[in-house]
Design a protein around this motif. Structure first.
Motif, PDB file in Angstrom:
ATOM      1  N   UNK A   1     -28.096  74.377  14.556  1.00  0.00           N
ATOM      2  CA  UNK A   1     -28.329  73.047  13.476  1.00  0.00           C
ATOM      3  C   UNK A   1     -27.462  71.603  14.525  1.00  0.00           C
ATOM      4  N   UNK A   2     -28.329  70.621  14.227  1.00  0.00           N
ATOM      5  CA  UNK A   2     -28.154  69.093  15.148  1.00  0.00           C
ATOM      6  C   UNK A   2     -27.232  68.423  14.226  1.00  0.00           C
ATOM      7  N   UNK A   3     -26.418  67.858  13.904  1.00  0.00           N
ATOM      8  CA  UNK A   3     -25.991  66.821  12.906  1.00  0.00           C
ATOM      9  C   UNK A   3     -26.326  65.125  14.015  1.00  0.00           C
ATOM     10  N   UNK A   4     -26.729  64.539  13.867  1.00  0.00           N
ATOM     11  CA  UNK A   4     -26.549  62.844  13.725  1.00  0.00           C
ATOM     12  C   UNK A   4     -25.201  62.603  12.825  1.00  0.00           C
ATOM     13  N   UNK A   5     -24.342  61.608  14.099  1.00  0.00           N
ATOM     14  CA  UNK A   5     -23.184  61.032  13.187  1.00  0.00           C
ATOM     15  C   UNK A   5     -22.723  59.388  13.575  1.00  0.00           C
ATOM     16  N   UNK A   6     -22.572  58.726  13.554  1.00  0.00           N
ATOM     17  CA  UNK A   6     -22.309  57.333  13.973  1.00  0.00           C
ATOM     18  C   UNK A   6     -21.925  57.235  13.162  1.00  0.00           C
ATOM     19  N   UNK A   7     -20.831  55.293  13.424  1.00  0.00           N
ATOM     20  CA  UNK A   7     -20.779  54.339  11.943  1.00  0.00           C
ATOM     21  C   UNK A   7     -22.156  53.659  11.123  1.00  0.00           C
ATOM     22  N   UNK A   8     -21.993  52.717  11.103  1.00  0.00           N
ATOM     23  CA  UNK A   8     -23.271  52.785   9.371  1.00  0.00           C
ATOM     24  C   UNK A   8     -23.940  51.817  10.510  1.00  0.00           C
ATOM     25  N   UNK A   9     -24.688  51.994  10.229  1.00  0.00           N
ATOM     26  CA  UNK A   9     -25.859  50.900  10.761  1.00  0.00           C
ATOM     27  C   UNK A   9     -26.467  50.649  12.544  1.00  0.00           C
ATOM     28  N   UNK A  10     -25.726  52.470  12.855  1.00  0.00           N
ATOM     29  CA  UNK A  10     -25.356  52.328  14.328  1.00  0.00           C
ATOM     30  C   UNK A  10     -27.305  52.812  14.640  1.00  0.00           C
ATOM     31  N   UNK A  11     -28.357  53.525  14.027  1.00  0.00           N
ATOM     32  CA  UNK A  11     -29.836  53.477  14.319  1.00  0.00           C
ATOM     33  C   UNK A  11     -29.482  54.915  13.919  1.00  0.00           C
ATOM     34  N   UNK A  12     -28.648  55.749  13.021  1.00  0.00           N
ATOM     35  CA  UNK A  12     -28.651  57.174  13.235  1.00  0.00           C
ATOM     36  C   UNK A  12     -30.315  57.251  12.409  1.00  0.00           C
ATOM     37  N   UNK A  13     -30.644  56.880  11.021  1.00  0.00           N
ATOM     38  CA  UNK A  13     -32.149  57.670  10.856  1.00  0.00           C
ATOM     39  C   UNK A  13     -33.007  56.872  11.075  1.00  0.00           C
ATOM     40  N   UNK A  14     -32.976  55.347  11.757  1.00  0.00           N
ATOM     41  CA  UNK A  14     -33.639  55.353  13.130  1.00  0.00           C
ATOM     42  C   UNK A  14     -34.363  56.892  13.444  1.00  0.00           C
ATOM     43  N   UNK A  15     -32.572  57.163  14.255  1.00  0.00           N
ATOM     44  CA  UNK A  15     -33.227  58.561  15.407  1.00  0.00           C
ATOM     45  C   UNK A  15     -33.464  59.239  14.889  1.00  0.00           C
ATOM     46  N   UNK A  16     -33.510  59.413  13.368  1.00  0.00           N
ATOM     47  CA  UNK A  16     -34.209  60.470  12.731  1.00  0.00           C
ATOM     48  C   UNK A  16     -35.809  60.324  12.856  1.00  0.00           C
TER      49      UNK A  16
ATOM     50  N   UNK B   1     -39.825  72.213  15.925  1.00  0.00           N
ATOM     51  CA  UNK B   1     -40.228  72.926  17.004  1.00  0.00           C
ATOM     52  C   UNK B   1     -40.033  71.754  18.107  1.00  0.00           C
ATOM     53  N   UNK B   2     -38.834  72.304  18.136  1.00  0.00           N
ATOM     54  CA  UNK B   2     -38.609  71.633  19.980  1.00  0.00           C
ATOM     55  C   UNK B   2     -38.726  71.898  21.340  1.00  0.00           C
ATOM     56  N   UNK B   3     -39.798  72.459  21.670  1.00  0.00           N
ATOM     57  CA  UNK B   3     -40.204  73.385  22.719  1.00  0.00           C
ATOM     58  C   UNK B   3     -40.071  74.466  23.010  1.00  0.00           C
ATOM     59  N   UNK B   4     -39.914  74.967  21.246  1.00  0.00           N
ATOM     60  CA  UNK B   4     -40.144  75.860  21.057  1.00  0.00           C
ATOM     61  C   UNK B   4     -39.281  76.853  20.183  1.00  0.00           C
ATOM     62  N   UNK B   5     -37.647  76.155  20.016  1.00  0.00           N
ATOM     63  CA  UNK B   5     -36.650  75.925  19.466  1.00  0.00           C
ATOM     64  C   UNK B   5     -36.585  75.664  18.185  1.00  0.00           C
ATOM     65  N   UNK B   6     -36.684  76.476  16.978  1.00  0.00           N
ATOM     66  CA  UNK B   6     -36.351  75.175  15.495  1.00  0.00           C
ATOM     67  C   UNK B   6     -35.549  75.080  15.624  1.00  0.00           C
ATOM     68  N   UNK B   7     -35.428  73.991  15.269  1.00  0.00           N
ATOM     69  CA  UNK B   7     -34.188  72.531  15.289  1.00  0.00           C
ATOM     70  C   UNK B   7     -34.183  71.793  14.202  1.00  0.00           C
ATOM     71  N   UNK B   8     -32.740  72.468  13.487  1.00  0.00           N
ATOM     72  CA  UNK B   8     -32.502  71.599  12.247  1.00  0.00           C
ATOM     73  C   UNK B   8     -31.881  70.550  11.974  1.00  0.00           C
ATOM     74  N   UNK B   9     -32.473  69.212  12.215  1.00  0.00           N
ATOM     75  CA  UNK B   9     -30.850  67.893  12.524  1.00  0.00           C
ATOM     76  C   UNK B   9     -30.971  66.914  10.891  1.00  0.00           C
ATOM     77  N   UNK B  10     -30.091  66.685  11.263  1.00  0.00           N
ATOM     78  CA  UNK B  10     -29.872  66.149   9.687  1.00  0.00           C
ATOM     79  C   UNK B  10     -28.748  64.894   9.456  1.00  0.00           C
ATOM     80  N   UNK B  11     -29.832  64.210   9.787  1.00  0.00           N
ATOM     81  CA  UNK B  11     -29.170  62.978   8.880  1.00  0.00           C
ATOM     82  C   UNK B  11     -27.938  62.592   7.731  1.00  0.00           C
ATOM     83  N   UNK B  12     -26.538  61.810   8.798  1.00  0.00           N
ATOM     84  CA  UNK B  12     -26.116  61.994   7.703  1.00  0.00           C
ATOM     85  C   UNK B  12     -25.323  60.050   7.274  1.00  0.00           C
ATOM     86  N   UNK B  13     -24.333  59.914   6.217  1.00  0.00           N
ATOM     87  CA  UNK B  13     -23.913  59.372   6.423  1.00  0.00           C
ATOM     88  C   UNK B  13     -23.440  58.546   6.982  1.00  0.00           C
ATOM     89  N   UNK B  14     -22.911  57.375   7.863  1.00  0.00           N
ATOM     90  CA  UNK B  14     -22.387  56.257   8.348  1.00  0.00           C
ATOM     91  C   UNK B  14     -20.890  56.577   7.987  1.00  0.00           C
TER      92      UNK B  14
END
Length: 457
Positions: free
Chosen positions: A219-234, A261-274
Motif C-alpha cells: 500500500x502506497x500513499x501519495x501525500x503532500x500540500x495542495x497543488x504539489x502534483x499528487x493527482x498528476x503523479x497518480x 502490477x509494478x514489476x510483479x508486485x501488486x501495488x495499491x496507490x492512493x492519492x490523497x487530499x492535500x
C-alpha cells in the motif's frame, strides 16, 4: 463446515456469469451413477470424454461434453466427472438442480481441494497454494504460488523434518542405551546438525515477507500540500486520467485508489487530499483527516514536493505531522515539476534513514520509472528471480515455533546433562513442521483454511 466425505458433491468450477463454456464438477463415490441419470450419450463406453445431452427425462437441457475420471487417479482421489456445458447461468442452474435431485449435494467452499487433501493427493501446504494461485494478482505472485503447489515448499519442510527426525532417533538411542557399545553421534556432531537445521528454517522465515508482498501487495500513499502534483503523479503512474487535475488548490477532497502490477508486485496507490496549514471548510478538514489515516495505514509514503517553489508553511505542516505520527515506514520524497527551474532547498527534507529522493515530472513523465524502481527496491523483490515461495502467516508462526524449539534444543545440548530436554524440544520442532504439512491439524484450523476458497475448487 458440512464436510461429509461420503457424500457426492457438485458445484460450478468456472467463474459465475455468462461465458462460452462453463465447467461443473461432480465428485464422490456415486458420481458415475448420478450423472448416468441425467446424461444421455451415444459415445463408446470406453471413451473418457463423451459427447451427449443433459436431460430431465422429458426434454434436453443442454448439449455437453462429460469427462470421466476414475478414482484414485483424480484431483480429489474420488470418482469425478467434469461437465463442459454452455456458459449460460440459466442452463448451469438447471444442470446443478438436476444433479442435486439425483443424489448430489452442493459443495462447500474449497471442498474439492479439501477432499484431495484428505485422500492424500496433496498436503496442506499444496492445498493452500491452490487458493493462493487462484487469487494471485500478478504473474510473479502466480509463479510463487505455483512453486508451492508443485511441492517445492513442502519438499523443503519435509527435508528439514526428516533430518530432525533422524537426529531425534540418535538422541533417543543415546538416552535409552547410555552404557551400550553403540556408535552414536557425538555432542559436537549433533550441534553442527542443529546449526544447519536452524539455518534452513531461518532461510524460510526470511522468505515470508516476500511471499506476503507478492500475495497481499504493497500500500502506497501519495501525500503532500495542495497543488504539489499528487493527482498528476497518480495519473502519470497509471498512464491514464484517473484523478481530476486542476490549477485550483484543494481539488482532491477524498482518496482515490488504484492497483497496478509494478514489476510483479501488486501495488495499491492512493492519492490523497492535500494537507495545508489552514483548512478552508469542513470538507477539506475531513479530507485531510482521511489523508492522515491513509498515511498511517500505508507501507510506503510518497511525499510530493513542488520543486519549482520554495518550502512554505504547508510543507512545514506535513513535516510536523510526520514527526508527531512517528511513522516507521519508508518515505520517498518526490521532487515534482523537475521540468521547471528548481527553487526547493534539499536541506528542508526530513533527515531519516529510510528515506529516498527522486526528481520527477508528473507532466512529462520524467523520473516516474525511477520512482517505481525505488518502490521495488524497498520491497526487495526481483522479477528475474523465479524461486519465490508462497509462505503465509500460518506457516510463518509454525516456522517461528520450529526455530525457537531448535534453539532451545541446541541450548540444552550445550548445557550437558539436559539431553531429555533437548529431545523434548526437538520433538516440538518436528510437531510444528508436521502441522505445516497438515499432519495432526485440528479440524477448526482446516475449516478456517478451506473456508477462504471459492465454491467449486
Amino acid at each position: 463446515m458440512n464436510y461429509l466425505k461420503e457424500d457426492t458433491i457438485a458445484a460450478l468450477s468456472t467463474a459465475a456469469g455468462k461465458s462460452a463454456i462453463a465447467v461443473i464438477r461432480l465428485s464422490g463415490k456415486n458420481s458415475f451413477q448420478i450423472i448416468d441419470k441425467i446424461f444421455k450419450t451415444h459415445s463408446k463406453p470406453e471413451q473418457q470424454a463423451k459427447h451427449g445431452y443433459i436431460t430431465d427425462g422429458i426434454e434436453k437441457k443442454d448439449e455437453v461434453l462429460c469427462t470421466f475420471f476414475k478414482a484414485p487417479h483424480t484431483y480429489t482421489g474420488e470418482n469425478l466427472v467434469e461437465i463442459a456445458a454452455h456458459g449460460n447461468p440459466v442452463i448451469i442452474n438447471e444442470i446443478l438442480n438436476l444433479l442435486y435431485k439425483s443424489g448430489a449435494r452442493p459443495a462447500e467452499p474449497g471442498e474439492f481441494t479439501y477432499r484431495a487433501f484428505l485422500n492424500g493427493k496433496m498436503d496442506l501446504v499444496e492445498a493452500e497454494a491452490v487458493c493462493a494461485l487462484i487469487t494471485s494478482k500478478t504473474e510473479m505472485s502466480a509463479k510463487a504460488a505455483l512453486n508451492s503447489l508443485s511441492g517445492e515448499f513442502s519438499s523443503k519442510i519435509k527435508n528439514i523434518r526428516n533430518a530432525i527426525t533422524n537426529l531425534i532417533a540418535f538422541m533417543e538411542a543415546n538416552l535409552d542405551h547410555p552404557d551400550e557399545d553403540i556408535t552414536f553421534l557425538s555432542r559436537g556432531e549433533k550441534l553442527l546438525r542443529l546449526d544447519s537445521h536452524i539455518k534452513d528454517v531461518q532461510n524460510l522465515l526470511n522468505s515470508y515477507k516476500t511471499g506476503e508482498i507478492l500475495q497481499q501487495g504493497i500500500k502506497v500513499a501519495i501525500i503532500g500540500k495542495p497543488n504539489a502534483g499528487k493527482s498528476s503523479l497518480l495519473n502519470a503512474i497509471l498512464g491514464k486520467n484517473r484523478a481530476i487535475v486542476t490549477d485550483i488548490a484543494g481539488t482532491t477532497t477524498d482518496t482515490v485508489e488504484e492497483t497496478i502490477d509494478c514489476c510483479g508486485i501488486p501495488l495499491t496507490i492512493t492519492d490523497t487530499a492535500g494537507i495545508r496549514d489552514r483548512a478552508e471548510n469542513l470538507i477539506e478538514i475531513l479530507g485531510q483527516e482521511k489523508t492522515r489515516e491513509t498515511a498511517c495505514r500505508a507501507d510506503i509514503l510518497i511525499l510530493v514536493f513542488d520543486s519549482s517553489s520554495e518550502p512554505d508553511c504547508n510543507d512545514a505542516k506535513i513535516a510536523d505531522f510526520l514527526k508527531k505520527s512517528d511513522l516507521n515506514i519508508p518515505i520517498i520524497c518526490a521532487l515534482n515539476k523537475s521540468d521547471l527551474p528548481s527553487l526547493f532547498l534539499s536541506s528542508y527534507l526530513l533527515n531519516r534513514d529510510n528515506m529516498a529522493k527522486v526528481k520527477i515530472s508528473a507532466k512529462t513523465g520524467a523520473g516516474i520509472a525511477d520512482l517505481l524502481d525505488e518502490i521495488v527496491k524497498i520491497a526487495g523483490v526481483s522479477e528475474s528471480k523465479n524461486d519465490y515461495l508462497m509462505i503465509n502467516s500460518r506457516h510463518f508462526i509454525l516456522l517461528q515455533n520450529t526455530l525457537e524449539s531448535l534453539t532451545r534444543t541446541k541450548q540444552a545440548l550445550s548445557a550437558r546433562d539436559a539431553d531429555e530436554i533437548a529431545c523434548f524440544e526437538a520433538l516440538n520442532a518436528q510437531t510444528a513442521l508436521n502441522e505445516i504439512l497438515g499432519i495432526n491439524v485440528k479440524q477448526d484450523i482446516l475449516d478456517t483454511i478451506f473456508s477462504t476458497f471459492c465454491i467449486g475448487k
